[in-house]
Write a protein that holds these residues in place. Structure first.
Motif, mmCIF file in Angstrom:
data_model
loop_
_atom_site.group_PDB
_atom_site.id
_atom_site.type_symbol
_atom_site.label_atom_id
_atom_site.label_comp_id
_atom_site.label_asym_id
_atom_site.label_seq_id
_atom_site.Cartn_x
_atom_site.Cartn_y
_atom_site.Cartn_z
ATOM 1 N N LEU A 1 -30.584 -13.591 11.098
ATOM 2 C CA LEU A 1 -31.969 -13.545 10.658
ATOM 3 C C LEU A 1 -32.084 -14.107 9.241
ATOM 4 C CD1 LEU A 1 -34.862 -12.700 11.320
ATOM 5 C CD2 LEU A 1 -34.337 -10.443 10.360
ATOM 6 N N HIS A 2 -33.010 -15.031 9.100
ATOM 7 C CA HIS A 2 -33.131 -15.747 7.834
ATOM 8 C C HIS A 2 -34.542 -15.684 7.255
ATOM 9 C CE1 HIS A 2 -33.169 -19.602 5.352
ATOM 10 N NE2 HIS A 2 -32.182 -18.913 4.849
ATOM 11 N N HIS A 3 -35.542 -15.565 8.111
ATOM 12 C CA HIS A 3 -36.937 -15.592 7.686
ATOM 13 C C HIS A 3 -37.747 -14.524 8.406
ATOM 14 C CE1 HIS A 3 -36.475 -19.524 5.718
ATOM 15 N NE2 HIS A 3 -37.727 -19.451 5.334
ATOM 16 N N LEU A 4 -38.668 -13.928 7.681
ATOM 17 C CA LEU A 4 -39.790 -13.194 8.241
ATOM 18 C C LEU A 4 -41.048 -13.861 7.700
ATOM 19 C CD1 LEU A 4 -38.693 -9.449 7.918
ATOM 20 C CD2 LEU A 4 -38.722 -10.856 9.985
ATOM 21 N N ARG B 1 -31.082 2.957 -15.336
ATOM 22 C CA ARG B 1 -30.331 2.770 -14.100
ATOM 23 C C ARG B 1 -30.061 1.282 -13.910
ATOM 24 N NH1 ARG B 1 -30.027 7.443 -11.404
ATOM 25 N NH2 ARG B 1 -31.498 9.091 -11.981
ATOM 26 N N TYR B 2 -28.795 0.953 -13.697
ATOM 27 C CA TYR B 2 -28.412 -0.448 -13.600
ATOM 28 C C TYR B 2 -27.585 -0.671 -12.354
ATOM 29 C CZ TYR B 2 -23.707 0.704 -15.276
ATOM 30 O OH TYR B 2 -22.439 1.201 -15.408
ATOM 31 N N THR B 3 -27.458 -1.942 -11.978
ATOM 32 C CA THR B 3 -26.898 -2.436 -10.719
ATOM 33 C C THR B 3 -27.755 -1.930 -9.558
ATOM 34 O OG1 THR B 3 -25.344 -0.649 -10.162
ATOM 35 C CG2 THR B 3 -24.611 -2.335 -11.741
ATOM 36 N N ARG B 4 -27.508 -2.497 -8.393
ATOM 37 C CA ARG B 4 -28.273 -2.093 -7.208
ATOM 38 C C ARG B 4 -27.908 -0.684 -6.742
ATOM 39 N NH1 ARG B 4 -32.537 -5.611 -5.412
ATOM 40 N NH2 ARG B 4 -32.280 -7.382 -6.798
ATOM 41 N N ASP B 5 -26.832 -0.129 -7.311
ATOM 42 C CA ASP B 5 -26.461 1.249 -6.989
ATOM 43 C C ASP B 5 -27.174 2.259 -7.870
ATOM 44 O OD1 ASP B 5 -24.692 0.342 -5.024
ATOM 45 O OD2 ASP B 5 -23.075 0.082 -6.487
ATOM 46 N N ASP B 6 -28.023 1.774 -8.776
ATOM 47 C CA ASP B 6 -28.793 2.650 -9.669
ATOM 48 C C ASP B 6 -27.895 3.612 -10.431
ATOM 49 O OD1 ASP B 6 -31.140 1.436 -9.003
ATOM 50 O OD2 ASP B 6 -31.719 2.916 -7.505
ATOM 51 N N THR C 1 -28.256 -9.096 4.346
ATOM 52 C CA THR C 1 -27.569 -8.380 5.420
ATOM 53 C C THR C 1 -28.568 -7.797 6.406
ATOM 54 O OG1 THR C 1 -27.552 -6.306 4.194
ATOM 55 C CG2 THR C 1 -25.705 -7.818 3.824
ATOM 56 N N GLU C 2 -28.042 -7.407 7.554
ATOM 57 C CA GLU C 2 -28.892 -6.799 8.574
ATOM 58 C C GLU C 2 -29.500 -5.492 8.091
ATOM 59 O OE1 GLU C 2 -28.588 -5.378 13.274
ATOM 60 O OE2 GLU C 2 -26.910 -6.420 12.295
ATOM 61 N N ASP C 3 -28.733 -4.705 7.325
ATOM 62 C CA ASP C 3 -29.265 -3.462 6.778
ATOM 63 C C ASP C 3 -30.419 -3.732 5.807
ATOM 64 O OD1 ASP C 3 -27.460 -2.002 8.249
ATOM 65 O OD2 ASP C 3 -25.986 -1.873 6.612
ATOM 66 N N SER C 4 -30.284 -4.799 5.021
ATOM 67 C CA SER C 4 -31.367 -5.126 4.081
ATOM 68 C C SER C 4 -32.635 -5.537 4.825
ATOM 69 C CB SER C 4 -30.922 -6.249 3.136
ATOM 70 O OG SER C 4 -29.857 -5.829 2.316
ATOM 71 N N PRO D 1 -30.972 -8.748 -4.276
ATOM 72 C CA PRO D 1 -31.243 -9.941 -5.095
ATOM 73 C C PRO D 1 -31.171 -11.231 -4.313
ATOM 74 C CG PRO D 1 -29.033 -9.135 -5.522
ATOM 75 C CD PRO D 1 -29.679 -8.129 -4.612
ATOM 76 N N ASN D 2 -30.738 -11.165 -3.036
ATOM 77 C CA ASN D 2 -30.558 -12.380 -2.238
ATOM 78 C C ASN D 2 -31.807 -12.776 -1.463
ATOM 79 O OD1 ASN D 2 -27.806 -12.445 -3.009
ATOM 80 N ND2 ASN D 2 -27.293 -11.005 -1.386
ATOM 81 N N VAL D 3 -32.901 -12.040 -1.628
ATOM 82 C CA VAL D 3 -34.117 -12.344 -0.886
ATOM 83 C C VAL D 3 -35.149 -12.952 -1.828
ATOM 84 C CG1 VAL D 3 -35.294 -10.135 -1.254
ATOM 85 C CG2 VAL D 3 -35.700 -11.417 0.863
ATOM 86 N N ALA D 4 -36.000 -13.817 -1.284
ATOM 87 C CA ALA D 4 -37.069 -14.455 -2.051
ATOM 88 C C ALA D 4 -38.357 -14.356 -1.253
ATOM 89 C CB ALA D 4 -36.734 -15.916 -2.356
#
Length: 884
Positions: A696-699, A186-191, A548-551, A725-728
């Motif tokens: 929102l940028h940090h938790l 399964r590849y890409t974030r869409d699996d 994103t907000e959903d993420s 992939p945009n979160v660290a």
């Protein structure tokens, strides 16, 4: 040698050389141990260099060797540059076009086929990077769209198991992807699912993880990819054909052109290079100086063996002189030793180095069975290495040759020992070279590195000339030492021609190690001092600019499940109406000509009381009340004037000509301990009042509330990053949490330098014992016990290593400090402050000495050498009859 034969050799230099070589060969066969020792000293560096050169040549693939990887069995590869004007390219396919011209639409396969000409056939190929699922997380892989069943692709991805893809839902993968045949990938974030039907071999020096599918079946629409066509032409694609396709905007990588490159001027590479090659002269100088140091080191290591050999052969040389041999002939005999043994040792070292590289390559494997290219022996560079080895052997024999030319036949045949004479001018010349080297090194702080290395070479040559005098002076305080040590020191001083080169060899190895060790220690200390923590120690932050907000709605439950009951501190970043990040610069309280550190939270994050407590490290009721009232809490008192803070705002991505707007916010101040990488905290509603949004940028997990265990970190780390992939995820552990491998590298280099120093020490000590057999026999005759001989051996090793290692380390401090200061000077000096205006402590020059490693090399090593020499010394001495 008869007088008649010697008379003949004096008439012909070539005949004299042949005679000297014949004498040298016979002596080498007669004294096999000494000859093997000298050959080892010369051959080991040649072996190491030959191995590295062969390994590098085998591992590096030339453009011609890469043809099967890039073209398969095709004749050429065509790339549509989309340039609206003709392009220029070189023989490797590197191209350029005039800048500022608009791009044209990409050509279709039919258009490429038409440009290729009648009788040609093209197939498409695309390459891009994408993500694929690896358990709970995602990994990166290179995706290639090409029909591996086509004969043109033969050799690009050799099949290891299974078969090539036949349909759009099938893929082949390389081994590092770790997907078995028959499984679903399964590849890409869409699996997106693909069935693995084959395993292919990865290409050397390329990204190891590769997924291959049919054209149009793997890359999602809109993916930025490298797209080109493989061409099967009825005739070889020549340079003239390449130029024709360049006029149509196609870049060409042609097999025929690589095999027969065009003449210079028809598309030379240097004419197209966007960045001119710099530093070539400096690189050549550094290489030349490094070779010089290597030759000097080898010559010094082998020099004592030649000196001892000279004393063993002094009767033979005296007989040659007595029969009419001149000083030139005696020198030629000794130099012939260096030439013979240097050639034999270098040739043997080169052959063993090539053989070792061949064995290593067979273990790793060459293409297509392994990760290396075709086995290749760089004959020219290895021949140059052998020549340097031979030159080192001859250089090692120069000083003994000069001493041989001064042989007194009467004194030698009468068995009288002639004390060496010191050249009065050598110490003065040594001091001059040492001063010049130090001056060049100091000058190199503000100049090029070659000045520092050149100064080190001059300083080393100065020490070479000074060491005989230092060794002779060491004899004066030896009277108060115990008998074995007194014998060792005085023997070393009496035989300076043997001792001085060994001491300098140890000194040179210690100086080289000391220089590198000081540079590494300075860089490590600079790294520690320049580290700026992103968050308070122990904090755990999950953040991302484009999350994103959903993420975030998916990420929050993952953290809460791993850390039940732990509150999460929210931090928002200000953005404009288009979603661009807004940066703030205070109008008052700014530091001119300062470097300001800004962390991942940005200059002015938005949040509530939890974020304020996290940044202050304490509870401030007054500041929290002001924040609840809609006021910004600013950590720099100078930035707040009249209860307000004026900020210059600029949105990320705005052109340089755009004038940043100014905003004014009601504000209060709060004092934070130390330098802060944020200006303060602004309440979220205050951003809306000035026309900005909060994203929102940090938790954050406040370390004052909880510190996640490693197991808890593992439980949410991979699932959080699998959401987008945009979160660290970052856990602040401080600068020493993940120390580099420099400490290990230092000890490894210390071990290598110790091997060199021990080799030189034991060689010289062994030769000294062999040369002192008559003295040891005398001691035995007067009742000396065996431990006395062991103590003498220990003293010989202790004197050489104990004299050379500390002095070399001290000598290495000068170029080491110079290189460290050079880095700091080139970086420039600046004042660094936090956004709260508090200066950050920073050293102007970071100098450090790794004392544990220095003590190990300068103190422990000589003692270990003495102990090993004592344990390995022979305790049985054969008494010989002497004639009074």
């Amino acid at each position: 040698m008869s007088a008649g034969r010697m008379e003949k050799t004096t008439r012909s230099p070539l005949a004299a050389l042949r005679a000297a070589l014949r004498i040298s060969r016979r002596d080498a066969l007669r004294t096999k141990g000494r000859s093997a020792l000298i050959m080892t000293m010369i051959g080991l560096p040649v072996l190491a260099v030959s191995f590295m050169l062969t390994w590098q040549a085998t591992g590096d693939l030339t453009e011609l060797e890469r043809v099967p990887l890039k073209l398969g069995s095709a004749d050429a590869r065509l790339t549509d540059t989309r340039a609206a004007v003709p392009i220029r390219q070189d023989d490797t396919g590197f191209w350029e076009a005039r800048t500022g011209e608009p791009e044209r639409p990409p050509r279709s396969g039919a258009e490429i086929q038409g440009l290729a000409g009648a009788g040609s056939r093209v197939i498409p190929m695309s390459r891009a990077f994408l993500e694929y699922r690896t358990g709970a997380a995602y990994g990166d892989a290179e995706a290639a769209e090409v029909d591996l069943r086509d004969p043109m692709t033969a050799g690009m991805f050799p099949l290891l198991g299974g078969r090539h893809p036949k349909s759009a839902d099938e893929v082949a993968v390389t081994g590092p992807v770790e997907a078995a045949i028959g499984t679903t990938l399964r590849y890409t974030r869409d699996d997106l699912p693909k069935r693995v039907v084959g395993i292919v071999r990865e290409q050397p020096h390329e990204y190891g993880r590769t997924i291959i599918g049919l054209p149009g079946s793997l890359l999602p629409a809109g993916t930025e990819a490298e797209r080109f066509w493989l061409l099967d032409a009825p005739e070889p694609v020549t340079w003239e054909e390449t130029l024709r396709l360049n006029r149509e905007g196609l870049a060409v990588l042609s097999r025929a052109v690589l095999e027969d490159p065009p003449a210079t001027g028809d598309g030379p590479r240097d004419a197209l290079a966007p960045f001119p090659e710099t530093g070539r002269t400096e690189g050549l100088l550094l290489a030349g100086l490094s070779v010089t140091l290597l030759v000097i080191e080898v010559a010094l290591l082998a020099g004592p063996a030649f000196a001892v050999g000279l004393r063993r052969r002094r009767r033979e040389l005296a007989l040659v002189a007595a029969q009419g041999g001149s000083a030139r002939h005696l020198k030629l005999v000794v130099l012939a030793d260096g030439l013979t043994l240097g050639l034999a040792g270098s040739a043997l070292g080169a052959l063993l180095g090539i053989g070792a590289a061949r064995v290593a390559a067979s273990v790793v494997g060459v293409w297509p069975d392994g990760g290396l290219g075709p086995f290749e022996v760089p004959v020219g560079r290895i021949a140059l290495t052998v020549a340097l080895g031979v030159f080192s052997g001859v250089a090692a024999a120069v000083v003994p040759a000069v001493q041989a030319g001064r042989t007194s036949p009467a004194a030698v045949l009468a068995d009288r020992r002639v004390r060496p004479r010191d050249r009065a001018g050598w110490p003065l010349l040594g001091l001059a070279l040492l001063a010049a080297g130090t001056g060049a090194t100091v000058h190199g702080i503000r100049a090029e590195t070659t000045w520092v290395i050149g100064g080190a070479v001059l300083g080393l040559l100065g020490l070479v000339l000074l060491t005989p005098l230092l060794v002779r002076l060491a004899d004066r305080p030896a009277g108060g030492l115990p008998l074995p040590l007194r014998l060792a020191v005085r023997d070393a001083a009496r035989n300076r021609g043997r001792t001085a080169p060994a001491v300098v060899a140890v000194m040179a190895a210690a100086a080289a190690f000391g220089t590198v060790a000081v540079v590494i220690a300075g860089a490590e200390r600079s790294r520690v001092e320049s580290y700026r923590p992103s968050y308070p120690l122990g904090a755990t932050a999950v953040y991302g600019d484009d999350v994103t907000e959903d993420s975030w709605k998916k990420i929050r439950p993952i953290i809460e499940q791993a850390l039940p009951g732990v509150p999460l501190v929210e931090a928002y970043q200000p953005v404009d109406a288009d979603g661009r990040i807004v940066h703030f610069d205070p109008m008052e309280g700014r530091c001119n000509d300062c470097a300001i550190s800004v962390g991942p939270l940005g200059e002015l994050p938005a949040g509530g009381p939890g974020l304020l407590r996290f940044l202050l490290g304490r509870t401030d009721p007054a500041a929290e009340a002001a924040l609840a009232e809609g006021k910004a809490v600013i950590f720099n008192p100078e930035a707040v004037r009249g209860g307000k803070v004026r900020l210059r705002a600029s949105a990320q991505g705005m052109s340089d000509s755009a004038v940043p707007k100014q905003i004014t916010l009601p504000a209060t101040t709060a004092i934070v301990r130390g330098a802060s990488m944020v200006l303060g905290v602004v309440p979220v509603p205050a951003l809306a009042e000035v026309g900005l949004k909060a994203r929102l940028h940090h938790l954050i997990v406040d370390p004052a509330v909880a510190r996640p265990t490693p197991e808890q970190e593992r439980r949410f780390n991979a699932p959080v990053r699998a959401v987008t992939p945009n979160v660290a995820v970052h856990v602040e552990r401080g600068v020493l949490a993940n120390p580099p491998d420099e400490t290990l590298n230092l000890w490894i280099m210390a071990a290598v330098a110790s091997v060199v120093m021990l080799g030189g020490t034991f060689t010289a000590a062994g030769l000294a014992l062999a040369d002192a057999r008559s003295d040891l026999a005398t001691l035995s005759a007067v009742g000396a016990r065996p431990w006395t001989w062991q103590a003498v051996a220990a003293g010989q090793a202790l004197f050489i290593a104990g004299f050379g290692a500390p002095l070399g380390l001290l000598a290495g401090l000068v170029p080491g400090f110079a290189l460290t200061l050079q880095r700091d000077v080139q970086m420039g000096r600046w004042r660094e402050v936090g956004l709260n205006g508090v200066p950050i402590e920073r050293s102007e020059a970071v100098l450090a000495v790794p004392w544990p490693v220095f003590l190990a090399v300068g103190l422990v090593l000589p003692l270990a050498a003495a102990l090993i020499a004592a344990l390995s010394a022979r305790t049985k001495v054969t008494l010989t009859r002497r004639i009074a």
